[in-house]
Write a protein that holds these residues in place. Structure first.
Motif, short mmCIF file in Angstrom:
data_model
loop_
_atom_site.label_atom_id
_atom_site.label_comp_id
_atom_site.label_asym_id
_atom_site.label_seq_id
_atom_site.Cartn_x
_atom_site.Cartn_y
_atom_site.Cartn_z
N VAL A 174 -4.33 0.50 -1.31
CA VAL A 174 -4.79 1.12 -2.54
C VAL A 174 -5.80 0.18 -3.18
CG1 VAL A 174 -2.84 0.18 -3.87
CG2 VAL A 174 -4.02 2.22 -4.70
N ARG A 175 -6.81 0.75 -3.81
CA ARG A 175 -7.82 -0.10 -4.41
C ARG A 175 -7.61 -0.16 -5.92
NH1 ARG A 175 -12.64 -1.98 -4.69
NH2 ARG A 175 -13.36 -1.80 -2.56
N THR A 176 -7.86 -1.33 -6.49
CA THR A 176 -7.86 -1.45 -7.94
C THR A 176 -9.00 -2.38 -8.33
OG1 THR A 176 -6.63 -2.15 -9.88
CG2 THR A 176 -6.09 -3.27 -7.84
N GLY A 177 -9.90 -1.93 -9.13
CA GLY A 177 -11.06 -2.74 -9.50
C GLY A 177 -11.75 -3.27 -8.26
N ALA A 178 -11.91 -4.60 -8.19
CA ALA A 178 -12.61 -5.20 -7.07
C ALA A 178 -11.68 -5.53 -5.92
CB ALA A 178 -13.33 -6.45 -7.53
N CYS A 179 -10.42 -5.21 -6.07
CA CYS A 179 -9.44 -5.68 -5.08
C CYS A 179 -8.84 -4.54 -4.28
CB CYS A 179 -8.33 -6.44 -5.82
SG CYS A 179 -7.10 -7.14 -4.72
N ARG A 180 -8.70 -4.76 -2.98
CA ARG A 180 -7.95 -3.80 -2.17
C ARG A 180 -6.60 -4.42 -1.84
NH1 ARG A 180 -7.89 0.98 0.32
NH2 ARG A 180 -9.92 1.52 -0.51
N VAL A 181 -5.55 -3.61 -2.04
CA VAL A 181 -4.18 -4.08 -1.81
C VAL A 181 -3.62 -3.37 -0.59
CG1 VAL A 181 -1.89 -4.31 -2.85
CG2 VAL A 181 -3.92 -4.24 -4.33
N TYR A 182 -3.08 -4.14 0.34
CA TYR A 182 -2.38 -3.56 1.48
C TYR A 182 -0.91 -3.91 1.36
CZ TYR A 182 -6.72 -2.61 4.03
OH TYR A 182 -7.93 -2.11 4.42
N CYS A 183 -0.04 -2.93 1.53
CA CYS A 183 1.39 -3.21 1.55
C CYS A 183 1.92 -2.89 2.93
CB CYS A 183 2.12 -2.36 0.52
SG CYS A 183 1.65 -2.79 -1.15
N VAL A 184 2.51 -3.88 3.57
CA VAL A 184 3.03 -3.70 4.92
C VAL A 184 4.52 -4.05 4.94
CG1 VAL A 184 0.80 -4.15 6.05
CG2 VAL A 184 2.36 -6.06 5.59
N PRO A 185 5.27 -3.53 5.90
CA PRO A 185 6.71 -3.83 5.95
C PRO A 185 6.97 -5.31 6.21
CG PRO A 185 6.13 -2.01 7.43
CD PRO A 185 4.85 -2.63 6.97
N GLY A 186 8.20 -5.72 5.88
CA GLY A 186 8.56 -7.13 6.06
C GLY A 186 9.05 -7.47 7.45
N VAL A 187 9.47 -6.49 8.21
CA VAL A 187 9.93 -6.77 9.58
C VAL A 187 8.74 -7.37 10.34
CG1 VAL A 187 10.93 -5.79 11.68
CG2 VAL A 187 11.48 -4.80 9.44
N PRO A 188 8.88 -8.62 10.81
CA PRO A 188 7.70 -9.31 11.36
C PRO A 188 6.95 -8.53 12.43
CG PRO A 188 9.49 -10.87 11.04
CD PRO A 188 10.06 -9.51 10.74
N ARG A 189 7.68 -7.84 13.31
CA ARG A 189 7.02 -7.10 14.37
C ARG A 189 6.15 -5.97 13.79
NH1 ARG A 189 7.80 -3.17 18.72
NH2 ARG A 189 9.14 -1.83 17.51
#
Ligand code: ATP
Ligand code: MG
Length: 420
Positions: A145-160
């Motif tokens: 999701v983008r906010t202002g000048a920043c793009r945020v990526y959210c990924v799962p915590g399971v390392p694989r």
């Protein structure tokens, strides 16, 4: 991405298990390496537990500072997985139920031959306007999701899952957005000097410079001086780095034994073989292993082994040479000088421990390392720990070999320089 000339990233990892110290946070370092490899520098890494206010706080601050934020963890189906809520709150975006995400989740469960539980459908909630990233290796879709000048990526915590989604979606997208960004890195490996003295030798101008930038990482007995250059293309980055490298070598060159993956024992071996200097390493009987020799001969160790005299009896040597003191810091340099003379060496390294000279007074250092070089001062270093401790295994041989390398280099220059 942002309009900055250079893109900076931050990483936030989420999970109580991380801040409880139960799980080592390999995601943060893993993400940092992946970003570094595509030339995107990480400026900060934050770890928070599964608390909504901490997630909101760290995300709010990060998006104001950086152009790219990667949040890993907390996308799961249970009540403690609150990253999506936290990010939505931080960005003041409502959380919507996504039909697309629901389909992705149902599809995934069908493949697994299972029915999604009602809490699995929580994983279909996303900040409004987010791009949903299908997750073929797990149940929780990721999103950006983008906010202002920043793009945020959210990924799962399971390392694989994190690795898969970074490699297949996040990195390609980021790379496309910053096609022109490049970074070049070089590490100068330093021995024979302490960290603070090293810094004092480097000109203030270079220390203050932000691109290329200098960073120090002190390991036991060795200091890595890392130079990093950012530019719009690789050629420029390499050129800027090369320039900085010559400048810093003018300040600290005599202490730089190698670059990047070079080892201090390798540098010493090369110097000894090129000059024909005679060297020897000595360790007292109780201390076999002071020089951390790997019988496989990896790392130049077979060379070291062939120059090692183990099983010395310091008490006997003291008796033979009439050395009165039981104080290791007094006798060790004398013993080193005797050994150098007896074996006709240009340089010798000696490690003695109080453990084998049981009559030594209590207030003395546990281990003493000495380097004695022809025509040079004898250097002594006391350690409160023994060579059998993990830090001792690393520090003591590094110090001995680093000092010996530096002092033999000085001796070599003296011998080849007719004006000295
Ligand atoms: P997801 O977003 O996929 O649900 P999560 O953080 O909610 O991730 P958890 O159930 O908390 O999932 O963790 C899944 C597994 O991943 C656990 O074994 C956990 O220890 C591991 N893990 C989570 N975060 C990290 C991390 N930063 N580094 C290494 N392992 C991690
Ligand atoms: Mg978690």
């Amino acid at each position: 991405m942002g309009t900055n000339a250079y893109l900076f990233a931050e990483v936030i990892t989420v999970g109580d298990e991380l801040i409880l110290g139960e799980t080592i946070d390999t995601n943060a370092t893993g993400i940092a390496v992946m970003l570094r490899d595509i030339g995107v520098p990480v400026r900060r890494m934050t770890t928070v537990g599964d608390r909504i206010e901490d997630i909101v706080d760290s995300v709010t601050k990060a998006v104001e500072r950086c152009d790219l934020l990667i949040v890993a963890g907390g996308l799961g189906p249970t009540m403690d997985d609150i990253t999506r809520e936290g990010v939505a709150l931080a960005l003041s975006i409502p959380l919507n139920f996504s039909k697309l995400a629901e389909e992705l989740i149902r599809e995934r469960f069908k493949q697994l031959g299972r029915e999604p539980a009602s809490n699995n459908l929580r994983q279909a909630l996303f900040p409004e306007g987010a791009d949903i990233i299908p997750n073929p290796v797990g149940t929780a879709p990721a999103f950006s999701v983008r906010t202002g000048a920043c793009r945020v990526y959210c990924v799962p915590g399971v390392p694989r899952e994190m690795r898969y989604l970074m490699q297949h979606t996040v990195l390609p997208e980021v790379q496309q957005a910053v096609r022109l960004q490049a970074m070049a890195i070089c590490t100068l490996r330093v021995a024979g000097i302490g960290e603070s003295d090293l810094e004092l030798r480097i000109s203030k101008r270079l220390l203050k410079q932000t691109n290329p930038v200098i960073g120090f990482a002190a390991h036991h007995g060795i200091i890595d001086t890392r130079l990093t250059a950012y530019a719009s293309n690789n050629e420029e980055a390499v050129q800027a780095l090369g320039h900085m490298r010559s400048e810093i070598l003018a300040d600290i060159g005599p202490f730089v034994f190698g670059f990047d993956g070079d080892t201090v024992v390798g540098a010493l071996q090369k110097l000894v073989e090129a000059t024909g200097f005679r060297v020897g390493f000595f360790e007292d009987r109780g201390l076999q292993g002071a020089f951390r020799i790997d019988p496989s001969g990896a790392d130049g160790n077979s060379w070291l082994q062939s120059h090692l005299v183990a099983g010395l009896e310091p008490a006997e040597i003291r008796k033979t040479h009439g050395l009165q003191s039981d104080n290791l810091t007094v006798t060790a340099p004398l013993i080193a000088a005797h050994l150098r003379a007896r074996y006709d060496l240009d340089a010798c390294g000696l490690v003695l421990s109080r453990a084998v000279t049981a009559d030594a007074p209590d207030n003395e250092a546990n281990t003493v390392a000495v380097v004695s070089v022809r025509n040079g001062e004898t250097v002594v270093r006391q350690y409160g720990f023994g060579v059998d401790s993990p830090v001792g295994k690393e520090w003591i041989p590094n110090w001995v070999m680093g000092q010996m390398w530096y002092r033999l280099r000085t001796l070599q220059e003296g011998e080849f320089n007719p004006h000295r």
